[in-house]
Motif scaffolding. Structure first.
Motif, short mmCIF file in Angstrom:
data_model
loop_
_atom_site.label_atom_id
_atom_site.label_comp_id
_atom_site.label_asym_id
_atom_site.label_seq_id
_atom_site.Cartn_x
_atom_site.Cartn_y
_atom_site.Cartn_z
N PRO A 33 0.93 -1.14 0.09
CA PRO A 33 0.00 -0.20 0.00
C PRO A 33 1.11 1.32 0.08
N LEU A 34 0.30 2.38 -0.53
CA LEU A 34 1.10 3.75 -0.79
C LEU A 34 0.27 4.59 0.07
N SER A 35 1.27 5.53 0.73
CA SER A 35 0.67 6.50 1.51
C SER A 35 -0.04 7.60 0.44
N ALA A 36 -0.61 8.57 0.94
CA ALA A 36 -1.04 9.65 0.08
C ALA A 36 0.15 10.58 -0.48
N ALA A 37 1.26 10.57 0.25
CA ALA A 37 2.49 11.44 -0.18
C ALA A 37 3.08 10.45 -1.32
N GLU A 38 3.25 9.21 -1.06
CA GLU A 38 3.85 8.29 -1.97
C GLU A 38 2.98 8.05 -3.39
N PHE A 39 1.53 8.22 -3.03
CA PHE A 39 0.34 8.10 -4.25
C PHE A 39 0.96 9.47 -5.27
N ALA A 40 1.05 10.49 -4.43
CA ALA A 40 1.29 11.98 -5.27
C ALA A 40 2.31 11.70 -6.09
N ASP A 41 3.64 11.34 -5.40
CA ASP A 41 4.74 11.31 -5.92
C ASP A 41 4.89 10.28 -7.17
N TRP A 42 4.22 9.03 -6.91
CA TRP A 42 4.36 8.07 -8.08
C TRP A 42 3.30 8.31 -9.31
N PHE A 43 2.08 8.86 -9.16
CA PHE A 43 1.08 9.21 -10.02
C PHE A 43 0.70 10.60 -10.57
N ILE A 44 0.62 11.73 -9.67
CA ILE A 44 0.34 13.15 -9.83
C ILE A 44 1.34 14.00 -10.05
N ASP A 45 2.51 14.04 -9.40
CA ASP A 45 3.46 15.27 -9.60
C ASP A 45 5.07 14.89 -9.37
N GLY A 46 5.20 13.63 -9.14
CA GLY A 46 6.76 13.21 -9.01
C GLY A 46 7.35 13.24 -10.38
N GLU A 47 8.58 12.91 -10.22
CA GLU A 47 9.52 12.95 -11.21
C GLU A 47 9.11 11.98 -12.33
N PHE A 48 8.61 10.96 -12.33
CA PHE A 48 8.45 9.98 -13.18
C PHE A 48 6.99 10.38 -13.77
N ALA A 49 5.97 10.81 -13.31
CA ALA A 49 4.55 11.06 -13.62
C ALA A 49 4.59 12.15 -14.59
N LEU A 50 3.87 11.66 -15.78
CA LEU A 50 3.34 12.66 -16.74
C LEU A 50 2.04 13.17 -16.73
N VAL A 51 1.06 12.48 -16.42
CA VAL A 51 -0.12 12.80 -16.54
C VAL A 51 -1.10 11.87 -15.74
N CYS A 52 -1.99 12.42 -15.05
CA CYS A 52 -3.08 11.59 -14.26
C CYS A 52 -4.43 12.19 -14.22
N HIS A 53 -5.22 11.31 -14.84
CA HIS A 53 -6.75 11.76 -14.80
C HIS A 53 -7.61 11.03 -13.89
N VAL A 54 -8.54 11.68 -13.34
CA VAL A 54 -9.53 11.04 -12.41
C VAL A 54 -10.81 11.00 -12.88
N ALA A 55 -11.68 10.11 -12.47
CA ALA A 55 -13.18 10.05 -12.87
C ALA A 55 -13.74 10.33 -11.50
N GLU A 56 -14.53 11.31 -11.57
CA GLU A 56 -15.49 11.58 -10.61
C GLU A 56 -17.09 11.14 -10.76
N HIS A 57 -17.66 10.63 -9.91
CA HIS A 57 -18.88 10.22 -9.89
C HIS A 57 -19.78 10.65 -8.67
N GLY A 58 -20.78 11.31 -8.82
CA GLY A 58 -21.27 12.01 -7.63
C GLY A 58 -20.29 12.83 -6.84
N ARG A 59 -20.07 12.53 -5.47
CA ARG A 59 -19.20 13.25 -4.70
C ARG A 59 -17.74 12.45 -4.67
N SER A 60 -17.55 11.63 -5.21
CA SER A 60 -16.37 10.57 -5.15
C SER A 60 -15.45 10.34 -6.38
#
Length: 169
Positions: A33-60
């Motif tokens: 499992p990843l912490s929120a900080a690890e997640f952000a680094d891996w998928f959103i704004d870290g050195e190797f992350a290019l782009v990340c899209h999310v799907a929102e449905h309702g409020r989640s």
């Protein structure tokens, strides 16, 4: 369903979504499992992350899809990762995310998107085939943390026109 780019404040909710999938086992190569900080680094704004899209449905947030350069892929190639919430399950998350990811990959000037999927991940293999990915390689007997060998299927999606040499990582 609304698709948008992920922001760092999404990391807490998205890491919980991913960690549920990791704990369930059997579909992702990720086993810790990843912490929120690890997640952000891996998928959103870290050195190797290019782009990340999310799907929102309702409020989640019900899923995400990212492109990254983790593992030093060949020039013109990025790796894709796709995850959808397990409970409650929302149909069509991956199909809704892929057009935004494909458009971002073209904007980045990529030639191919690579997907590496566990051979025992039937739903993942089916998803990437449905999106137009073609198998080009197989990594044999890659051990899980517990030593269990599981093949990995490598699929690629061509973004260019015409014929390109299929990259072998």
């Amino acid at each position: 369903m609304h698709i948008r780019k992920a922001v760092s404040s999404d990391a807490e909710e998205l890491s919980a979504l991913l960690n549920e999938i990791i704990r369930a086992g059997g579909t992702t190569a990720l086993e810790t499992p990843l912490s929120a900080a690890e997640f952000a680094d891996w998928f959103i704004d870290g050195e190797f992350a290019l782009v990340c899209h999310v799907a929102e449905h309702g409020r989640s947030l019900v899923g995400f899809q990212s492109l990254s350069l983790y593992g030093d892929p060949p020039k013109g190639v990025a790796d894709i990762a796709t995850f959808a919430r397990m409970h409650p399950k929302t149909a069509g998350v991956g199909s809704a995310l892929f057009p935004a990811t494909r458009a971002a990959a073209k904007e980045l000037g990529l030639e191919f998107i690579n997907a590496t999927i566990r051979a025992d991940n039937v739903s993942g293999l089916g998803y990437y085939a449905k999106m137009g990915f073609e198998t080009y390689d197989r990594l044999l007997q890659v051990p899980l943390q517990d030593g269990t060998p599981v093949d990995r299927i490598k699929k690629r999606f061509s973004l260019g026109g015409g014929h390109h040499t299929v990259p072998h990582a």
